[in-house]
Enzyme design. Structure first.
Site, PDB file in Angstrom:
ATOM      1  NE  ARG A 290      -3.267   2.357   3.130  1.00 28.76           N
ATOM      2  CZ  ARG A 290      -2.688   3.231   3.974  1.00 28.76           C
ATOM      3  NH1 ARG A 290      -1.464   3.126   4.361  1.00 28.76           N
ATOM      4  NH2 ARG A 290      -3.435   4.212   4.494  1.00 28.76           N
TER       5      ARG A 290
ATOM      6  NE  ARG B 267      10.459 -20.178   0.723  1.00 21.50           N
ATOM      7  CZ  ARG B 267      10.444 -19.492   1.803  1.00 21.50           C
ATOM      8  NH1 ARG B 267      11.672 -18.436   1.561  1.00 21.50           N
ATOM      9  NH2 ARG B 267      10.192 -19.240   2.902  1.00 21.50           N
TER      10      ARG B 267
ATOM     11  N   GLY C 125      17.257 -13.717   0.981  1.00 21.82           N
ATOM     12  CA  GLY C 125      17.458 -14.380  -0.357  1.00 21.82           C
ATOM     13  C   GLY C 125      16.722 -13.417  -1.369  1.00 21.82           C
TER      14      GLY C 125
ATOM     15  CB  THR D 263      11.769 -12.081   6.804  1.00 23.93           C
ATOM     16  OG1 THR D 263      11.722 -13.097   7.437  1.00 23.93           O
ATOM     17  CG2 THR D 263      12.706 -11.142   6.990  1.00 23.93           C
TER      18      THR D 263
ATOM     19  CG  ASP E 208      16.817 -13.712   9.082  1.00 20.21           C
ATOM     20  OD1 ASP E 208      16.098 -12.710   8.785  1.00 20.21           O
ATOM     21  OD2 ASP E 208      17.010 -14.805   8.732  1.00 20.21           O
TER      22      ASP E 208
ATOM     23  N   GLY F  47      12.122 -20.436  13.414  1.00 16.80           N
ATOM     24  CA  GLY F  47      13.769 -19.905  13.470  1.00 16.80           C
ATOM     25  C   GLY F  47      14.782 -20.931  13.306  1.00 16.80           C
ATOM     26  NE  ARG F  48      13.907 -25.279   8.880  1.00 14.39           N
ATOM     27  CZ  ARG F  48      12.898 -24.854   8.342  1.00 14.39           C
ATOM     28  NH1 ARG F  48      12.811 -23.602   7.569  1.00 14.39           N
ATOM     29  NH2 ARG F  48      11.825 -25.586   8.419  1.00 14.39           N
TER      30      ARG F  48
ATOM     31  CD  GLU G 286      11.376 -23.669  12.138  1.00 13.60           C
ATOM     32  OE1 GLU G 286      10.563 -24.181  11.167  1.00 13.60           O
ATOM     33  OE2 GLU G 286      11.502 -22.569  12.066  1.00 13.60           O
TER      34      GLU G 286
ATOM     35  NE  ARG H  25      -0.076 -34.406  27.157  1.00 13.07           N
ATOM     36  CZ  ARG H  25      -0.156 -35.296  28.169  1.00 13.07           C
ATOM     37  NH1 ARG H  25       1.155 -35.467  28.692  1.00 13.07           N
ATOM     38  NH2 ARG H  25      -0.607 -36.011  28.560  1.00 13.07           N
TER      39      ARG H  25
ATOM     40  CG  HIS I  18       3.016 -22.673   8.048  1.00  9.00           C
ATOM     41  ND1 HIS I  18       3.973 -23.821   8.193  1.00  9.00           N
ATOM     42  CD2 HIS I  18       4.059 -21.996   7.021  1.00  9.00           C
ATOM     43  CE1 HIS I  18       4.453 -24.048   7.310  1.00  9.00           C
ATOM     44  NE2 HIS I  18       4.919 -22.795   6.603  1.00  9.00           N
TER      45      HIS I  18
ATOM     46  CD  GLN J 214       5.976 -19.693  15.158  1.00 12.72           C
ATOM     47  OE1 GLN J 214       6.957 -19.179  15.583  1.00 12.72           O
ATOM     48  NE2 GLN J 214       5.982 -20.838  14.581  1.00 12.72           N
ATOM     49  NE  ARG J 215       6.324 -18.533   7.054  1.00 10.65           N
ATOM     50  CZ  ARG J 215       7.548 -17.981   6.894  1.00 10.65           C
ATOM     51  NH1 ARG J 215       7.472 -16.614   7.009  1.00 10.65           N
ATOM     52  NH2 ARG J 215       8.712 -18.385   6.791  1.00 10.65           N
TER      53      ARG J 215
HETATM   54  P1  ATP Z   1      12.574 -15.551   4.267  1.00 14.05           P
HETATM   55  O1  ATP Z   1      13.586 -15.023   5.021  1.00 14.05           O
HETATM   56  O2  ATP Z   1      11.045 -15.228   4.720  1.00 14.05           O
HETATM   57  O3  ATP Z   1      12.746 -16.891   3.843  1.00 14.05           O
HETATM   58  P2  ATP Z   1      13.889 -14.802   1.689  1.00 14.05           P
HETATM   59  O4  ATP Z   1      13.824 -13.651   0.735  1.00 14.05           O
HETATM   60  O5  ATP Z   1      15.031 -14.944   2.490  1.00 14.05           O
HETATM   61  O6  ATP Z   1      12.736 -14.895   2.742  1.00 14.05           O
HETATM   62  P3  ATP Z   1      14.508 -17.035  -0.266  1.00 14.05           P
HETATM   63  O7  ATP Z   1      13.450 -18.123  -0.663  1.00 14.05           O
HETATM   64  O8  ATP Z   1      15.492 -17.361   0.460  1.00 14.05           O
HETATM   65  O9  ATP Z   1      13.529 -15.950   0.818  1.00 14.05           O
HETATM   66  O10 ATP Z   1      14.604 -16.078  -1.348  1.00 14.05           O
HETATM   67  C1  ATP Z   1      13.418 -15.586  -2.397  1.00 14.05           C
HETATM   68  C2  ATP Z   1      13.800 -15.680  -3.796  1.00 14.05           C
HETATM   69  O11 ATP Z   1      14.750 -14.976  -4.126  1.00 14.05           O
HETATM   70  C3  ATP Z   1      14.263 -17.059  -3.936  1.00 14.05           C
HETATM   71  O12 ATP Z   1      13.016 -17.667  -4.216  1.00 14.05           O
HETATM   72  C4  ATP Z   1      14.836 -16.746  -5.378  1.00 14.05           C
HETATM   73  O13 ATP Z   1      14.026 -16.706  -6.449  1.00 14.05           O
HETATM   74  C5  ATP Z   1      15.685 -15.553  -5.163  1.00 14.05           C
HETATM   75  N1  ATP Z   1      17.118 -15.640  -4.906  1.00 14.05           N
HETATM   76  C6  ATP Z   1      17.420 -16.093  -3.627  1.00 14.05           C
HETATM   77  N2  ATP Z   1      18.920 -16.144  -3.566  1.00 14.05           N
HETATM   78  C7  ATP Z   1      19.224 -15.805  -4.812  1.00 14.05           C
HETATM   79  C8  ATP Z   1      20.475 -16.017  -5.613  1.00 14.05           C
HETATM   80  N3  ATP Z   1      21.545 -16.140  -4.849  1.00 14.05           N
HETATM   81  N4  ATP Z   1      20.269 -15.516  -6.977  1.00 14.05           N
HETATM   82  C9  ATP Z   1      19.212 -15.522  -7.627  1.00 14.05           C
HETATM   83  N5  ATP Z   1      18.093 -15.548  -6.942  1.00 14.05           N
HETATM   84  C10 ATP Z   1      17.941 -15.740  -5.696  1.00 14.05           C
END
Ligand code: ATP
Length: 328
Positions: A25, A76, A108, A130, A134, A175-176, A227, A252, A258, A260-261
């Site tokens: 937004r 992803r 990522g 996220t 982290d 939290g892996r 986790e 227990r 999920h 949590q999301r």
């Molecule tokens: P979260 O922290 O919630 O897992 P994130 O952004 O770290 O979120 P990822 O699955 O690691 O989630 O990355 C999201 C997307 O970014 C991936 O599915 C991929 O498409 C792209 N991506 C991640 N790393 C790379 C890379 N080294 N090169 C190109 N694309 C990437």
């Protein structure tokens, strides 16, 4: 001279987080305010690759600030990890006339954005969305505060039943690689022990602590487990281990998973998303690129991806000490 920015694209990528809608937004409204066209891509990088998008105006984002999830969906994308996939995405951006991108996601997403921007000279700004918190370039990520509140709400409810039946509950939270959720929710919900990936407290210490609790008259207990904690046992194995070694405890396990999301974002996350995304649009219009926006000491900051992607900003070890004192 930097190319004039007339159209900005936005997408949400990686794991979804509450507050992503507030972020979308804010991008759409800031674009409308500055008279820039806004395009929303669906399912993160996959929508850029497939040319799956909608033109967004100020009205397209009405009534979403309070909604969990993301109206643009998240994904992803394996295809974006390949040069061919990224070329398709760049071709689509060119075809549609997108001059720059706001990328809402985690580390990522930023890594992919950095590579893409270097390959195709398309300015990108990363917005940390996220629940894991982290990312080094910000004290807080969008979604983290809401996730913490969801977790303590759940733990409070579990404590009611734990105390009615004099039980010990192991509660696994997300939290892996990072224990921010476990540590902060554990202190906030008054857990007896908190197991996180950053610190190996050891199984002996856990048993000692639980024995001490029993001796001090506690009939029920809560242990929060991240986790990726370092005990080498998953939460069910941990529960079995404690049952074997401390048969007095009725143990227990609850895995929050999920839930949590999800949920409506907290005021903190809505405000954070709004501040960060207005700044992201303004930075692009000022000719800035390839940085992530964040909050550091309550000021909005822009940090290069290289720095922002270093490990993370580290857990607050003081909280472990506080937890120790308060679980007496
Ligand atoms: P979260 O922290 O919630 O897992 P994130 O952004 O770290 O979120 P990822 O699955 O690691 O989630 O990355 C999201 C997307 O970014 C991936 O599915 C991929 O498409 C792209 N991506 C991640 N790393 C790379 C890379 N080294 N090169 C190109 N694309 C990437």
């Amino acid at each position: 001279m930097a190319k004039e920015i007339r159209t900005i694209g936005v997408m949400t990528s990686g794991g979804d987080a509450p507050g992503m809608n507030a972020a979308i937004r804010a991008v759409a409204r800031a674009c409308a305010y500055y008279n820039v066209k806004c395009i929303g891509f669906y399912r993160g990088y996959q929508g850029m690759i497939e040319g799956d998008y909608s033109v967004m105006n100020a009205r397209s984002v009405r009534n979403i600030i309070s909604m969990g999830g993301t109206i643009l969906k998240s994904a992803r994308s394996k295809d974006f990890m390949t040069p061919e996939g990224r070329k398709k995405a760049a071709d689509h951006l060119k075809e549609i006339g997108v001059d720059a991108m706001v990328l809402i996601g985690g580390d990522g997403t930023f890594r992919g954005g950095q590579i893409f921007s270097e390959e195709y000279n398309i300015p990108v700004i990363g917005v940390p969305g996220t629940i894991d918190n982290d990312i080094a370039g910000t004290n807080y990520t969008i979604g983290y505060d809401t996730a913490l509140n969801t977790v303590i709400d759940a733990i409070d409810k579990i404590r009611d039943t734990a105390s009615s039946h004099d039980r010990l509950f192991f509660i696994e939270v997300m939290g892996r690689d990072a224990g921010f959720i476990a540590l902060n929710s554990g202190v906030g919900a008054g857990a007896e022990e908190i197991l996180i990936p950053e610190e190996d407290l050891g199984l002996d210490r856990l048993l000692e602590s639980l024995k001490r609790s029993k001796r001090s008259g506690k009939a029920s207990s809560i242990v929060v487990v991240s986790e990726g904690d370092k005990t080498g046992k998953n939460v069910f194995e941990l529960a079995d281990y404690v049952t074997e070694n401390l048969p007095d405890y009725d143990v227990r396990v609850t895995v929050l998973g999920h839930m949590q999301r999800g949920g409506s974002p907290s005021c903190f996350d809505r405000t954070l998303a709004s501040r960060l995304c207005v700044k992201a649009v303004e930075l692009l219009l000022d000719g800035k690129k390839n940085v992530m926006v964040g909050i550091i000491d309550n000021k909005i900051s822009a940090t290069s991806f290289d720095v922002g992607l270093q490990e993370d900003h580290g857990i607050n070890k003081e909280l472990l000490r506080i937890s120790d004192i308060l679980s007496t």
